[in-house]
Motif scaffolding. Sequence first.
Motif, mmCIF file in Angstrom:
data_model
loop_
_atom_site.group_PDB
_atom_site.id
_atom_site.type_symbol
_atom_site.label_atom_id
_atom_site.label_comp_id
_atom_site.label_asym_id
_atom_site.label_seq_id
_atom_site.Cartn_x
_atom_site.Cartn_y
_atom_site.Cartn_z
ATOM 1 N N ALA A 1 0.834 -1.202 0.000
ATOM 2 C CA ALA A 1 0.000 0.000 0.000
ATOM 3 C C ALA A 1 0.866 1.249 0.000
ATOM 4 O O ALA A 1 1.871 1.319 0.705
ATOM 5 N N VAL A 2 0.455 2.240 -0.796
ATOM 6 C CA VAL A 2 1.142 3.531 -0.838
ATOM 7 C C VAL A 2 0.158 4.608 -0.391
ATOM 8 O O VAL A 2 -0.939 4.717 -0.933
ATOM 9 N N VAL A 3 0.566 5.387 0.614
ATOM 10 C CA VAL A 3 -0.244 6.501 1.113
ATOM 11 C C VAL A 3 0.386 7.798 0.602
ATOM 12 O O VAL A 3 1.573 8.036 0.823
ATOM 13 N N PHE A 4 -0.399 8.626 -0.088
ATOM 14 C CA PHE A 4 0.112 9.884 -0.628
ATOM 15 C C PHE A 4 -0.357 11.074 0.178
ATOM 16 O O PHE A 4 -1.526 11.155 0.569
ATOM 17 N N ARG B 1 3.585 16.351 6.329
ATOM 18 C CA ARG B 1 2.438 15.436 6.492
ATOM 19 C C ARG B 1 2.880 13.983 6.311
ATOM 20 O O ARG B 1 2.392 13.080 7.011
ATOM 21 N N VAL B 2 3.803 13.733 5.400
ATOM 22 C CA VAL B 2 4.346 12.380 5.219
ATOM 23 C C VAL B 2 5.007 11.912 6.514
ATOM 24 O O VAL B 2 4.787 10.780 6.973
ATOM 25 N N ASN B 3 5.815 12.778 7.102
ATOM 26 C CA ASN B 3 6.480 12.435 8.373
ATOM 27 C C ASN B 3 5.460 12.143 9.472
ATOM 28 O O ASN B 3 5.605 11.182 10.235
ATOM 29 N N GLU B 4 4.426 12.971 9.530
ATOM 30 C CA GLU B 4 3.400 12.822 10.568
ATOM 31 C C GLU B 4 2.674 11.473 10.435
ATOM 32 O O GLU B 4 2.496 10.749 11.416
ATOM 33 N N ILE B 5 2.263 11.140 9.197
ATOM 34 C CA ILE B 5 1.532 9.886 8.976
ATOM 35 C C ILE B 5 2.435 8.684 9.250
ATOM 36 O O ILE B 5 2.027 7.725 9.927
ATOM 37 N N SER B 6 3.656 8.724 8.722
ATOM 38 C CA SER B 6 4.552 7.570 8.891
ATOM 39 C C SER B 6 4.917 7.369 10.363
ATOM 40 O O SER B 6 4.976 6.234 10.845
ATOM 41 N N TYR C 1 4.067 -1.084 3.641
ATOM 42 C CA TYR C 1 3.424 0.228 3.641
ATOM 43 C C TYR C 1 4.445 1.310 3.275
ATOM 44 O O TYR C 1 5.559 1.330 3.787
ATOM 45 N N VAL C 2 4.028 2.219 2.371
ATOM 46 C CA VAL C 2 4.884 3.322 1.930
ATOM 47 C C VAL C 2 4.080 4.612 2.059
ATOM 48 O O VAL C 2 2.913 4.660 1.664
ATOM 49 N N VAL C 3 4.702 5.653 2.617
ATOM 50 C CA VAL C 3 4.069 6.975 2.671
ATOM 51 C C VAL C 3 4.947 7.923 1.859
ATOM 52 O O VAL C 3 6.162 7.971 2.064
ATOM 53 N N ALA C 4 4.348 8.661 0.924
ATOM 54 C CA ALA C 4 5.161 9.429 -0.029
ATOM 55 C C ALA C 4 4.482 10.729 -0.451
ATOM 56 O O ALA C 4 3.259 10.882 -0.344
ATOM 57 N N THR C 5 5.297 11.656 -0.949
ATOM 58 C CA THR C 5 4.782 12.878 -1.567
ATOM 59 C C THR C 5 4.520 12.615 -3.046
ATOM 60 O O THR C 5 4.834 11.555 -3.576
ATOM 61 N N VAL D 1 -3.814 2.189 -2.927
ATOM 62 C CA VAL D 1 -3.327 3.574 -2.877
ATOM 63 C C VAL D 1 -4.311 4.355 -2.021
ATOM 64 O O VAL D 1 -5.526 4.265 -2.216
ATOM 65 N N ILE D 2 -3.779 5.098 -1.051
ATOM 66 C CA ILE D 2 -4.635 5.944 -0.213
ATOM 67 C C ILE D 2 -4.220 7.403 -0.379
ATOM 68 O O ILE D 2 -3.046 7.742 -0.193
ATOM 69 N N ASN D 3 -5.164 8.245 -0.771
ATOM 70 C CA ASN D 3 -4.928 9.683 -0.817
ATOM 71 C C ASN D 3 -5.295 10.240 0.556
ATOM 72 O O ASN D 3 -6.484 10.408 0.866
ATOM 73 N N ALA D 4 -4.278 10.509 1.376
ATOM 74 C CA ALA D 4 -4.540 11.063 2.700
ATOM 75 C C ALA D 4 -5.183 12.438 2.581
ATOM 76 O O ALA D 4 -5.903 12.886 3.469
#
Length: 448
Positions: free
Chosen positions: A245-248, A254-259, A295-299, A314-317
């Motif tokens: 899963a990739v969270v954008f 915001r990436v730092n906060e979610i991860s 799990y990946v969180v990315a810009t 894919v999740i659009n935060a």
Amino acid sequence: MAFETFKFQPFIYQALKESGFKKPTEVQERLIPLIQKGRNVIGQSQTGSGKTHTFLLPLIDQIATDKNEVQVVVTAPSRELAEQIYQVAKQIVAFAPEEIRVSKFVGGTDKKRQLEQLNYQQPQLVIGTPGRILDMVKENALLIHKSKSFVVDEADMTLDLGFLPEVDQIAAKFSDKIQMLVFSATIPEKLRPFLKKYVTYPVIEEIKPKKLLAETIENWLVSTKGKDKNQLIYQLLTIGQPYLAVVFANTKERVNEISDFLQNQGLKVAKIHGDIPARQRKRVMRQIHHLEYQYVVATDLAARGIDIEGISHVINAELPYDLDFFIHRVGRTGRNQLKGTAITLYDPSDERAISSLEKMGIEFEPKEIKRGEIVDTYDRNRRKKREKTSEELDPEMIGYVKKQKKKVKPGYKKKIKQEINKSNQEKRKLERRRQQRAARKEKKNSNR
């Protein structure tokens, strides 16, 4: 159409067979013959349309292996994208009967070693980021002035990230006979002066996707109203049991906060954004490819740079600032006929952006979490769709309705009802005609 139509050298077909490609995509059908003829091309197509092979196949096919000089230069706006193109090129040239030298030049790599290699031997195909390629050219180490073709990939992203001046300086080093190939998902107004300056008499091809999202993608919309967004992301990730899963998110913060939140919940999470050092980013990408992370969180930078098989979710935060990036994000899943799920979180302030996406032809399935399960929920526009407001009626009908509310004779009420029914029938008839015209037009376009 089959790839054999292009009459490539035999080793190209061996590479295609190993990759599992059986027939060309639409962008390849339309542009490869033009590239083979040496035409300047501006190709506008969405991510996942096959444009990397569109330029690499014909250009590698034409490389003269007996010449120790740079013949093709390809720029990409990020290290990840350059790496992606480089890997595709290496896979193709691996089958060549004689060595075709491919070199990658990106920031964060050993510049001194690259300079030493260039003093010894020039590559025939150069792939890299604009800054590092220009750097090597200014050192008089990378000799590109004899190149036959110059490819600017993801030109709109190159512009967005501020690298167009470097690309401009690279383009100025070539002769007037250089073949220019520019690929972009969009053609922003600020890109046009560059195109006018360097791309003479181009063939401009816009390949519109038949569907903005692949049919294999389930596209869900989840309201965040009154909910903790980070907790909601955690629930969506753990309920669905994704393969990968990739969270954008829109910003590095915001990436730092979610991860950080997900890691505190016990999940092993990789994060990718511009502030992470190149060497670390490269290592993380390699670990993702080896499925060491689920799990990946990315810009959004990664939306155009990640090309990983098997992304299931894919999740659009949050919705991207530029809605074109929505397609790039969601396009990371549902590839190669595999099923994928895209989930977009929204709150009432996002209503206008969601409506804009729907006008582009993107359809959402409303979902919510109930008792630990993801279930269907109501359409956010259900009230608007259900209400028969007086604004939908013609001015004449509005008058009838107002009169109907008053105490009038029974015969007059019947007349009002008949007029309203007649008006509604006429509208339905016009709508059917409009749909028939649209269907005929779509059929005509598909037969072109």
